[in-house]
Design a protein around this motif. Structure first.
Motif, mmCIF file in Angstrom:
data_model
loop_
_atom_site.group_PDB
_atom_site.id
_atom_site.type_symbol
_atom_site.label_atom_id
_atom_site.label_comp_id
_atom_site.label_asym_id
_atom_site.label_seq_id
_atom_site.Cartn_x
_atom_site.Cartn_y
_atom_site.Cartn_z
ATOM 1 N N GLU A 99 0.871 -1.386 -0.342
ATOM 2 C CA GLU A 99 0.401 0.384 -0.313
ATOM 3 C C GLU A 99 1.056 1.593 0.125
ATOM 4 O O GLU A 99 1.636 1.049 0.260
ATOM 5 C CB GLU A 99 -0.654 0.095 1.434
ATOM 6 C CG GLU A 99 -0.456 -0.443 2.426
ATOM 7 C CD GLU A 99 -1.436 -0.955 3.520
ATOM 8 O OE1 GLU A 99 -2.857 -0.414 4.253
ATOM 9 O OE2 GLU A 99 -1.264 -1.748 4.782
ATOM 10 N N TYR B 259 1.240 5.821 4.157
ATOM 11 C CA TYR B 259 0.513 5.686 5.723
ATOM 12 C C TYR B 259 0.954 5.932 6.422
ATOM 13 O O TYR B 259 2.218 6.470 6.197
ATOM 14 C CB TYR B 259 0.291 4.325 5.618
ATOM 15 C CG TYR B 259 0.862 3.183 6.254
ATOM 16 C CD1 TYR B 259 0.813 3.770 7.449
ATOM 17 C CD2 TYR B 259 1.045 2.504 4.857
ATOM 18 C CE1 TYR B 259 2.247 2.417 7.578
ATOM 19 C CE2 TYR B 259 1.943 1.229 5.142
ATOM 20 C CZ TYR B 259 2.466 1.270 6.479
ATOM 21 O OH TYR B 259 3.234 0.263 6.592
ATOM 22 N N SER C 152 -4.295 5.660 5.946
ATOM 23 C CA SER C 152 -3.728 6.780 4.962
ATOM 24 C C SER C 152 -3.288 7.568 4.506
ATOM 25 O O SER C 152 -4.443 9.106 5.062
ATOM 26 C CB SER C 152 -4.666 6.176 3.740
ATOM 27 O OG SER C 152 -4.552 6.713 2.415
ATOM 28 N N ASP D 107 -3.344 8.415 -1.619
ATOM 29 C CA ASP D 107 -4.253 7.022 -1.995
ATOM 30 C C ASP D 107 -3.030 6.930 -3.139
ATOM 31 O O ASP D 107 -2.564 7.894 -3.741
ATOM 32 C CB ASP D 107 -5.603 6.666 -2.664
ATOM 33 C CG ASP D 107 -5.942 8.412 -2.892
ATOM 34 O OD1 ASP D 107 -4.800 8.740 -3.473
ATOM 35 O OD2 ASP D 107 -6.719 8.632 -2.099
#
Ligand SMILES: Cc1cc2nc3c(=O)[nH]c(=O)nc-3n(C[C@H](O)[C@H](O)[C@H](O)COP(=O)(O)OP(=O)(O)OC[C@H]3O[C@@H](n4cnc5c(N)ncnc54)[C@H](O)[C@@H]3O)c2cc1C
Lengths: 429, 79
Positions: free
Chosen positions: A54, A57, A76, A79
């Motif tokens: 991911e 964050y 987060s 994105d």
């Protein structure tokens, strides 16, 4: 056919041809470098490679998620559209395994090669495993990634009792998570005080008491000799070197970080605990820079090599590294790092290098107010403030400006200390 | 540094000085900062104002905006 070698002046190349920047690591250091690079070089090719699944964050908020106090979404920071909008190539789930400084390439686990003109290593560290029997059993957790936090949260919510090992800034996060989830716990420590290299027993007792109030019992002169497990290889008990046994179906370990230097193995990039850089975040290779927790940088304030492990410092190093990748020598890293604990009713802040120094001074003002300053060669190099953070700015200024405070220790810890209280050269600050 | 825009609820009086007040619930859409993300100046203002009071920051230069939550000794919301 004859080959002709063409040498392109690097300054010409920088101005006329688009540069290609590769960043390994999408933590706060790598991501802030990408942001700065894009601001400074609108046409450059920028790639950011991370082995995590991911994008960036907020690593310093994942403890709040594990406590059950914050939902996932605010943790987060970026994105994937953040990278698209800035034309930054983001490679998730990609582990860099090799660096070739001469060929200007890095290679990923799947064999993909990435060419770079300038490379930034923002690769941080990995929690150290406890080298004892059964330390890889089910139910034993380390804490660095968001995924670790999800696993911890899921497990602690159903746990009956817990053990935490590691009397430092990350260990206390694990202890606070067990407390917030109302799981009775034992916090096993070596020595007689939490973070004994930065706090005296008197200062640490404020923390111990706050833990006890939350049903987490500090156990001193302890540690773990081995873990016992059930037939499903799940942890049941921690046994300490004294033979004392602590039942636990949740165990958290935070005994330090191993910095991710293994990919430097085949190169001549200089490193020890972390990667050596100068104050411009450049390594011994002109085209390779490093930023964040991974660096052992030349600390202009300390006059020595130092390593920081804090969010603000990693972010600033990423920004400074990017500026110097574009224009070497343009901005130096000169920064007093700080790190706070927000788990209790009173604030706690450590700054600089509180575990260093050849001298120190401390004072207690109440049951929840205490201060300690670490001093080296007559200058403040770090400190810890509990209860009252108001002198932070003054102490950091004295540290940043390397003011000689010799002979004025007691003045420094007056409860309402003002810079004007200092005498001699120090008073001119 | 955040990609989360549009999270600031409109304030009845945007010129009034910001204040902070404790909150217990944090909805998913709110922007959250840890104390350590803030500048020394903002940290000082927040430590002085917490858990409730007026926040001596310049909203134009501070990272904090109305509606944000800060994780300090309490969770406080900037209003
Ligand atoms: C639970 C926890 C709580 C914390 N609390 C605080 C706090 O309250 N205040 C504070 O100031 N600091 C805190 N810290 C420390 C702070 O989070 C770190 O100092 C900071 O995040 C370091 O950022 P970084 O970018 O240097 O490294 P990291 O955030 O570790 O990022 C490095 C990234 O590089 C990736 N990577 C490594 N090697 C490779 C490779 N070979 N190929 C591809 N990717 C690779 C890693 O997976 C990682 O994503 C905390 C840390 C943790 C874990």
């Amino acid at each position: 056919m004859r080959e002709i070698a063409i040498h392109i002046n690097p300054e010409y190349k920088r101005r006329v041809m688009s540069q290609s920047y590769v960043i390994v690591g999408d933590g706060i250091a790598g991501a802030s470098a990408a942001e700065t690079l894009r601001e400074e070089e609108p046409d450059a090719d920028i790639t950011i490679i991370t082995d995590e699944g991911e994008p960036l964050y907020n690593r310093i908020l994942i403890k709040e998620f594990a406590k059950g106090k914050l939902p996932e979404a605010p943790i987060s920071i970026h994105d994937e559209s953040w990278y698209d909008d800035r034309d930054v190539d983001l490679e998730l789930n990609t582990l860099v395994t090799d660096i070739d400084p001469e060929g200007h390439t890095v290679t990923a686990h799947d064999g993909t090669e990435y060419d770079y003109d300038k490379l930034l290593l923002a690769i941080g560290g990995t929690p150290t495993q406890l080298p004892v029997e059964n330390s890889d059993a089910e139910g034993i957790h380390h804490f660095w990634t968001f995924q670790d936090a999800r696993d911890i949260k899921e497990h602690i919510e159903g746990a009956d009792n817990s053990v935490v090992i590691g009397a430092g800034l990350l260990g206390i996060d694990l202890a606070a998570i067990t407390a917030a989830q109302e799981v009775e716990g034992k916090y096993l420590m070596r020595g007689k005080a939490w973070w004994r290299y930065a706090l005296s027993e008197e200062g640490a007792e404020i923390i111990h008491e706050a833990l006890r109030e939350r049903n987490v019992e500090p156990v001193f002169d302890s540690g773990v000799d081995y873990f016992e497990v059930d037939e499903n290889d799940r942890v049941t008990t921690a046994v300490d070197p004294n033979g004392d046994r602590y039942d636990a179906d949740f165990v958290g370990i935070a005994i330090g970080l191993n910095f991710n230097t293994e990919i430097l193995g085949g190169t001549d990039i200089e490193y020890d605990n972390g990667i050596y850089t100068d104050e411009f975040m450049r390594t011994n290779h002109d085209d390779i820079f490093a930023a964040g927790d991974i660096t052992e940088f030349h600390d202009l304030i300390l006059g020595d090599r130092a390593q920081n492990g804090a969010w603000g410092s990693a972010k600033e190093q990423g920004t400074i590294a990017a500026k110097n990748m574009v224009d070497y020598g343009s901005e130096e890293f000169r920064w007093v790092s700080s790190y706070s604990i927000t788990h209790f009713d009173f604030p706690f802040l450590s700054f600089g290098h509180p575990t260093l120094g050849d001298d120190h001074v401390e004072a207690k003002y109440s049951d929840t107010e205490w201060r300690r300053l670490a001093i080296k060669d007559g200058k403040i190099v770090g400190g810890v403030l509990i209860g009252d953070l108001s002198p932070q700015t003054k102490y950091k200024k004295l540290m940043r400006e390397q003011v000689d405070v010799s002979g004025q220790k007691e003045v420094l810890v007056k409860q309402d200390f003002q810079l004007d209280d200092l005498e001699g050269a120090a008073a001119e600050q | 540094m955040s990609s989360k825009d549009g999270q600031q609820p409109s304030s009845p009086d945007a010129t009034a000085p910001p204040t902070v007040a404790p909150v217990s619930d944090v909805p998913p859409s709110v922007r959250v900062h840890h104390f350590d993300e803030l500048s020394e100046r903002t940290q000082h203002a927040l430590a002085t104002a917490s858990p409730a009071g007026s926040l001596d920051i310049d909203p134009a230069t501070s990272r904090l905006s109305r509606g944000d939550v800060v994780v300090f000794t309490d969770y406080v919301r900037v209003k």
